[in-house]
Design a protein around this motif. Structure first.
Motif, short mmCIF file in Angstrom:
data_model
loop_
_atom_site.label_atom_id
_atom_site.label_comp_id
_atom_site.label_asym_id
_atom_site.label_seq_id
_atom_site.Cartn_x
_atom_site.Cartn_y
_atom_site.Cartn_z
N SER A 68 0.83 -1.20 0.00
CA SER A 68 0.00 0.00 0.00
C SER A 68 0.87 1.26 0.00
N ASN A 89 -0.58 -4.39 -3.72
CA ASN A 89 -1.65 -3.39 -3.78
C ASN A 89 -1.09 -2.00 -3.47
N GLN A 143 -4.96 -7.12 -6.43
CA GLN A 143 -6.23 -7.85 -6.36
C GLN A 143 -7.35 -6.88 -6.73
N ASP A 146 -9.70 -4.99 -4.16
CA ASP A 146 -9.15 -4.01 -3.22
C ASP A 146 -10.20 -2.92 -2.97
N TYR A 151 -7.29 -0.66 -8.20
CA TYR A 151 -6.17 -1.40 -8.79
C TYR A 151 -5.85 -0.94 -10.20
N ASP A 170 -8.86 -8.50 -1.48
CA ASP A 170 -9.12 -7.22 -0.83
C ASP A 170 -7.80 -6.47 -0.65
N HIS A 171 -7.86 -5.35 0.06
CA HIS A 171 -6.67 -4.51 0.20
C HIS A 171 -5.55 -5.21 0.96
N TYR A 173 -4.60 -8.16 0.62
CA TYR A 173 -4.09 -9.15 -0.34
C TYR A 173 -4.31 -10.56 0.20
#
Length: 190
Positions: A68, A89, A143, A146, A151, A170-171, A173
Motif C-alpha cells: 500500500s 496493492n 487484487q 481491493d 487497482y 481485498d486490500h 491481499y
C-alpha cells in the motif's frame, strides 16, 4: 555482503502487521543469510523516506517489499537507487486517497501519536515519480477486490512492470503467504 531486503508497511500499520510478520518468518526460514528487516516508519513522508535511506546506507544490493503506502515509498526509493521492488496493492497518488484520513493516529510499535495533515498530502504529491524510469525493476501484486485503492491506477502507472492481477481479494491481499516464494525469486535471492 548479504543482500538487504526491506519490508515497508502501509498507512497506519507497522512491522507487526500480518504481512510483515509472514514475510519475516518466510525469509528467516528460507533465506536465513539475507539481511531482512521490517521497518517501523514515521508517518511524515520525508521522515519515512529518510529512515529508509539511512537504513539502506551505501548498500546497493537491495530489494524492497512494500504494501500500500509502503509500495509508494518503495517506488520512490527504487527510482532513486535502481533496485528491485515488490509491491502489494501499492498506493498510486496516495495523497488523493489519504486526504480523507487526516487526523490523529497512534503507532503501536513506536508508541507515539502522530497527526496526518494536509501538508503531508502535499509532500506525498511532490514525492511521486511522474513516470517510472525502469519499470522492469517492479513486481506488482494486485487484487481487483481491493476496497481501498483502485487497482486500475496501478495497472496504468506500472506499465512495463511484471504485474500479477488476481480477481477478488481485498486490500490486505488475500493469500499473500502463497506469493512469498514469487517475491523472493523476484528479489533475486537464489
Amino acid at each position: 555482503m548479504n543482500k538487504k531486503v526491506v519490508y515497508l508497511h502501509g498507512f497506519a500499520s507497522s512491522s507487526l502487521s500480518d504481512k510483515a510478520v509472514q514475510t519475516k518468518a518466510f525469509f528467516q526460514q528460507h533465506y536465513p543469510h539475507t539481511d531482512f528487516s521490517a521497518l517501523d516508519l514515521p508517518y511524515e513522508p520525508a521522515a519515512a523516506l529518510a529512515l529508509i535511506q539511512q537504513h539502506i546506507g551505501q548498500q546497493r544490493d537491495v530489494a524492497l517489499i512494500g504494501s500500500s503506502l509502503g509500495g509508494f515509498l518503495a517506488t520512490c526509493i527504487a527510482e532513486q537507487i535502481s533496485c528491485r521492488a515488490c509491491l502489494i496493492n501499492p498506493a498510486v497518488a496516495p495523497h488523493t486517497v489519504l486526504n480523507q484520513h487526516l487526523g490523529r493516529y497512534y503507532h503501536p510499535v513506536l508508541q507515539q501519536h502522530y497527526d496526518v495533515t494536509a501538508a503531508h498530502m502535499a509532500a506525498l504529491e511532490q514525492l511521486m515519480p511522474v513516470t517510472l524510469q525502469q519499470p522492469h525493476n517492479y513486481l506488482v501484486l494486485l487484487q481487483s477486490g481491493d476496497e481501498v485503492l483502485d487497482y486500475r491506477l496501478a495497472l496504468d502507472y506500472y506499465q512495463g512492470a511484471e504485474i500479477k492481477l488476481s480477481e477478488g481479494g481485498d486490500h490486505s491481499y488475500v493469500g499473500y503467504a502463497a506469493q512469498l516464494a514469487t517475491i523472493a525469486n523476484f528479489c533475486q535471492l537464489a
